[in-house]
Scaffold this motif. Structure first.
Motif, PDB file in Angstrom:
ATOM      1  N   VAL A  81       0.837  -1.203   0.000  1.00 54.50           N
ATOM      2  CA  VAL A  81       0.000   0.000   0.000  1.00 54.50           C
ATOM      3  C   VAL A  81       0.878   1.262   0.000  1.00 54.50           C
TER       4      VAL A  81
ATOM      5  N   SER B 228       0.218   3.689  -3.061  1.00 55.37           N
ATOM      6  CA  SER B 228      -0.300   5.029  -2.753  1.00 55.37           C
ATOM      7  C   SER B 228       0.572   6.082  -3.412  1.00 55.37           C
TER       8      SER B 228
ATOM      9  N   GLU C 287       0.078   5.974  -7.212  1.00 54.47           N
ATOM     10  CA  GLU C 287      -1.219   6.495  -7.659  1.00 54.47           C
ATOM     11  C   GLU C 287      -1.428   7.938  -7.199  1.00 54.47           C
TER      12      GLU C 287
ATOM     13  N   LEU D  82      -1.950   8.941  -4.203  1.00 50.30           N
ATOM     14  CA  LEU D  82      -2.943   9.031  -3.129  1.00 50.30           C
ATOM     15  C   LEU D  82      -2.325   9.671  -1.892  1.00 50.30           C
ATOM     16  N   GLU D  83      -3.068  10.533  -1.231  1.00 44.42           N
ATOM     17  CA  GLU D  83      -2.582  11.120   0.016  1.00 44.42           C
ATOM     18  C   GLU D  83      -3.547  10.736   1.131  1.00 44.42           C
ATOM     19  N   PHE D  84      -2.992  10.304   2.227  1.00 39.26           N
ATOM     20  CA  PHE D  84      -3.819   9.970   3.382  1.00 39.26           C
ATOM     21  C   PHE D  84      -3.375  10.826   4.551  1.00 39.26           C
TER      22      PHE D  84
ATOM     23  N   ARG E 204       0.683   8.962   6.699  1.00 38.49           N
ATOM     24  CA  ARG E 204       1.435   8.424   5.585  1.00 38.49           C
ATOM     25  C   ARG E 204       1.740   6.954   5.866  1.00 38.49           C
TER      26      ARG E 204
ATOM     27  N   GLU F 190      -5.550   2.666   8.108  1.00 35.46           N
ATOM     28  CA  GLU F 190      -5.227   3.429   6.897  1.00 35.46           C
ATOM     29  C   GLU F 190      -4.934   2.502   5.722  1.00 35.46           C
TER      30      GLU F 190
ATOM     31  N   ALA G 286      -6.968   2.526   2.254  1.00 33.68           N
ATOM     32  CA  ALA G 286      -6.296   2.619   0.953  1.00 33.68           C
ATOM     33  C   ALA G 286      -6.679   1.441   0.065  1.00 33.68           C
TER      34      ALA G 286
ATOM     35  N   LEU H 280      -8.224   1.575  -3.621  1.00 34.39           N
ATOM     36  CA  LEU H 280      -7.461   0.981  -4.727  1.00 34.39           C
ATOM     37  C   LEU H 280      -8.095  -0.311  -5.248  1.00 34.39           C
TER      38      LEU H 280
END
Lengths: 361, 361
Positions: free
Chosen positions: B203, B207, B210, B212-214, B217, B277, B281, B285
Motif C-alpha cells: 500500500v 499510494s 497512484e 494518493l494522500e492519506f 502516511r 489506513e 487505501a 485501490l
C-alpha cells in the motif's frame, strides 16, 4: 559455531559514520555507459563509492569473488549480472553466458563451482520460446560445468523498462586445493600464461550488432573453465593469480594485477594469440583486441620455474590448447603494463577509459 | 571432501534428454506482467518450465532458498531481484529492500544470514546522488542485519533499456539450530501465527504511485527478520514452517503451504491485523489486503501445544509486537485456504490469478 563470531564486524570508518558525508562521486552527475565498461570509470565508482561504503576485507580484495572460511573449509561466493545485447549470438546466448561467467569467477578464486542461483528480470512481451531456449542453454551449461542451479527468482518489468531478459547468477564453490590465488600475489620474475586467443567473444557480439559479415563466422568462446583450472592447480599449487579477461579484456585484467601486486607487467605482442578473422574485425571496428572481452579464456601467473610444466598441462586441455606464455612480471614500472610491439617498440597499455563495447556480457 | 561427491548429479529426465522436447509453456506466447506477480501464472512458469529444466531436489523444495549440507554443516543460499518502482518510497528504498528481502529469505530457511552479494543493473543517466543514497541504505540495512556485503557487480544499460536501478542480491547463511522448516511440513492441528499487520509495504508503494494522500502516511514495513526468527527457533525448535508473505501476500504464502503440505488452512478474518489506513487505501485501490505484499512480516506454523509460548516470545520483539494467531491447519479441504469472514461466512482464498500489483519489490 565459533567461526562466525570471529567474522569481522562491519567496520565504522569515521568518514562514513552517521551517513552524513557528501557523495564521494558528486563530481559525476549521472551514470554513464562507461561506469559498466570494466575500465577506469567503473573502477572509480567501485573504489570511491562502493568500497568505502561496504568496507570489509572480503570486498576489498577486489577479486572475482569473495573467499571466506567456515568450519575450516574455504568457500568462494560470487555474483554477476548479464545484460548482453543481442541475447542470442554465435556460440551461445545470455543463458549459457550467465552460467559460464559465474562458474568461471568461482574457478578464478581457485574454487570448484557447486551451486548456482539465477534471478531473471524479464521484459513484458519477451517471447516465451526465447525464454525456453535460454533456459535450455542454462541447463546444458550447468551440466557441462557440473553445477546445480538450486534457487532462483523471476521478476517482470513493463514493456520499455527493460530489454528482453537480464540474468543475474550467483555461485558458491569450495576451495579444495591448498592454494591462495589473488590479484595481489604476482611476484617479480613470474611468467604470464594466456589460455588461448583473445577477442572472440566481444567480436562475435559486435559483428552481429553492427551487421558485419565475415567469411568465417566468429564464435563466442564462452566456456566453463574449472576443469582447466583444476589441472593448473594440481600441476602448480603455487600459482599466484588466475583471472578471466572478460569486460575490459586482457589489458584491464593485467592492469588490475599490476596495480594490486605493485609490480610491472611486460607482455610481447607477437606472443598473444589473436585469430586472423578477429584481427580483421577489430581493424574494421576500430578496436584493440587487448581490450575486447573474452568468456572462455584465463590468465595464469605462475612462478617461472613452473611455467613449462603448467603450459604443457594447459595445452593438453581442449580449453587451453592454444595456451602461450605472453610475458612476465617485472619490477619497474610498478603498477604499469608494458607491451613490446611487433616492431620492437614499447608502449604503455592503460586501463580502458571510455566505453567502446557496451553490453558485451 | 567426500560430501561433494555425494551431491546428486544433474539428472537426465527422459522428457528433456537431447533438449528436443517442445516448449512446455508454448500455449503462452510471451511474458506477461503476471508472470512476475507471485500468483498463478508465475507458479505455472516455474513448475512447467524451470523445474523440469533444472530438476534437482534443492530447487524442487520451492522454499525461499536452497538448504544444503557440506561437511556436516547446513547452509542456505538464496537470490532475489528487486525492480520496485518507484525506487524511493516511505519507509525505505530499493537498497534497504534488496538487503532485507534476501536476509529474510535466508531467515525463512531457519538460517542466520552471513554474506550478501549485490549485482546492480543501472540505466544510463541514473543520478549519481540517487545511487549514493541507495548504497547508504544498503550499508545501513547490512549493519542492522549483521551481514557483510562481500562481492558485487555493476552493469549499465542504455537509456530506455532499463528503469533507473535494478538490484539482485544473493545471500549465504548457516542453519545453526537443529530445525527443519519447510512449506511441506504443516500438520493438521498446527496453529498459524502472523507477526503483525499486513499490506503496509504494497500500500505504501501503490499510494505513492497512484498519488494518493492519506492523513497518516503509510510506511513500508521493510525490516530484517532474523532476530525474530532466532527467538522463535529457540522457543520452538519444532516450528514447522516460516514464510514471509511478500509478492502475492498472505494469501499466496498460505496457498503454497496448503498445497505443499496437502492440508487445509483455515484463517479468521477478524484475527488478521490490518491497519485502518491500509484498509482504507485498499478500499480506494480496490485491493484485498490478503494479496498485498509485505516486507517485514512472517508467518510461523507451529504445533498447537507451543502456540502460546511462541506468540508471547514474538510479541516481545519489536518486529513481532502485533503478532496474532490467525488460524489453524485442518484436514479438509486439502490444498485449500478457507477464510472465516467477519459475519461468520466462509470463502475460499485462492492464489492470485492476475497481476494487480506490478513491481512491488
Amino acid at each position: 559455531m565459533d567461526d562466525f563470531s570471529q567474522l569481522p564486524e562491519p567496520e565504522e570508518s569515521a568518514r562514513w559514520k552517521g551517513l552524513v558525508c557528501p557523495n564521494p562521486v558528486r563530481d559525476m552527475e549521472t551514470i554513464l555507459m562507461a561506469h559498466g565498461g570494466g575500465g577506469r570509470l567503473m573502477t572509480t565508482l567501485i573504489k570511491k563509492l562502493f568500497l568505502p561504503c561496504f568496507h570489509n576485507p572480503y570486498l576489498e580484495s577486489l577479486h572475482d569473488g569473495a573467499v571466506f572460511e567456515m568450519n575450516r573449509v574455504r568457500y568462494a561466493f560470487t555474483t554477476d549480472s548479464y545484460v548482453v545485447s543481442p541475447v542470442f549470438f554465435p556460440g551461445g546466448n545470455i543463458g549459457s553466458l550467465s552460467i559460464h561467467g559465474t562458474v568461471n569467477d568461482l574457478a578464478m578464486c581457485g574454487a570448484k563451482p557447486l551451486f548456482i542461483s539465477a534471478a531473471l528480470i524479464l521484459e513484458e512481451g519477451f517471447p516465451m520460446e526465447s525464454l525456453y531456449q535460454v533456459a535450455l542453454s542454462m541447463r546444458q551449461a550447468c551440466q557441462q560445468a557440473n553445477v546445480l542451479l538450486v534457487t532462483g527468482d523471476t521478476k517482470v518489468v513493463n514493456k520499455g523498462k527493460g530489454d528482453g531478459i537480464f540474468i543475474t547468477t550467483s555461485g558458491v564453490g569450495v576451495v579444495e586445493k591448498p592454494v591462495h590465488v589473488g590479484p595481489e600475489r604476482a611476484k617479480v620474475g613470474d611468467k604470464i600464461i594466456l589460455s588461448g586467443s583473445i577477442g572472440d567473444h566481444g567480436v562475435a557480439i559486435l559483428s552481429l550488432r553492427e551487421g558485419l559479415e565475415f567469411e568465417t563466422r566468429i564464435q563466442s568462446d564462452t566456456a566453463p573453465l574449472y576443469p582447466l583450472v583444476e589441472r593448473i592447480l594440481e600441476t602448480c599449487p603455487e600459482v599466484r593469480c588466475l583471472r578471466d579477461p572478460t569486460r575490459g579484456g586482457l589489458a584491464s585484467v593485467l592492469n588490475e594485477i599490476a596495480e594490486k601486486s605493485q609490480v610491472g607487467i611486460k607482455i610481447t605482442e607477437a606472443s598473444i594469440p589473436v585469430k586472423e578473422e578477429v584481427k580483421g574485425a577489430c581493424e574494421i571496428l576500430g578496436l584493440d583486441p587487448l581490450y575486447v572481452a573474452n568468456e572462455g579464456k584465463l590468465v595464469a601467473i605462475v612462478p617461472s620455474e613452473k611455467v613449462e610444466l603448467v603450459l604443457e598441462t594447459m595445452k593438453k586441455h581442449p580449453y587451453g590448447k592454444d595456451s602461450a606464455v605472453i610475458g612476465e612480471v617485472i619490477a619497474d614500472p610498478a603498477g604499469r603494463v608494458i607491451l613490446e610491439t611487433r616492431v620492437g617498440g614499447h608502449r604503455v597499455v592503460d586501463m580502458l577509459s571510455g566505453e567502446p563495447l557496451p553490453r558485451i556480457c
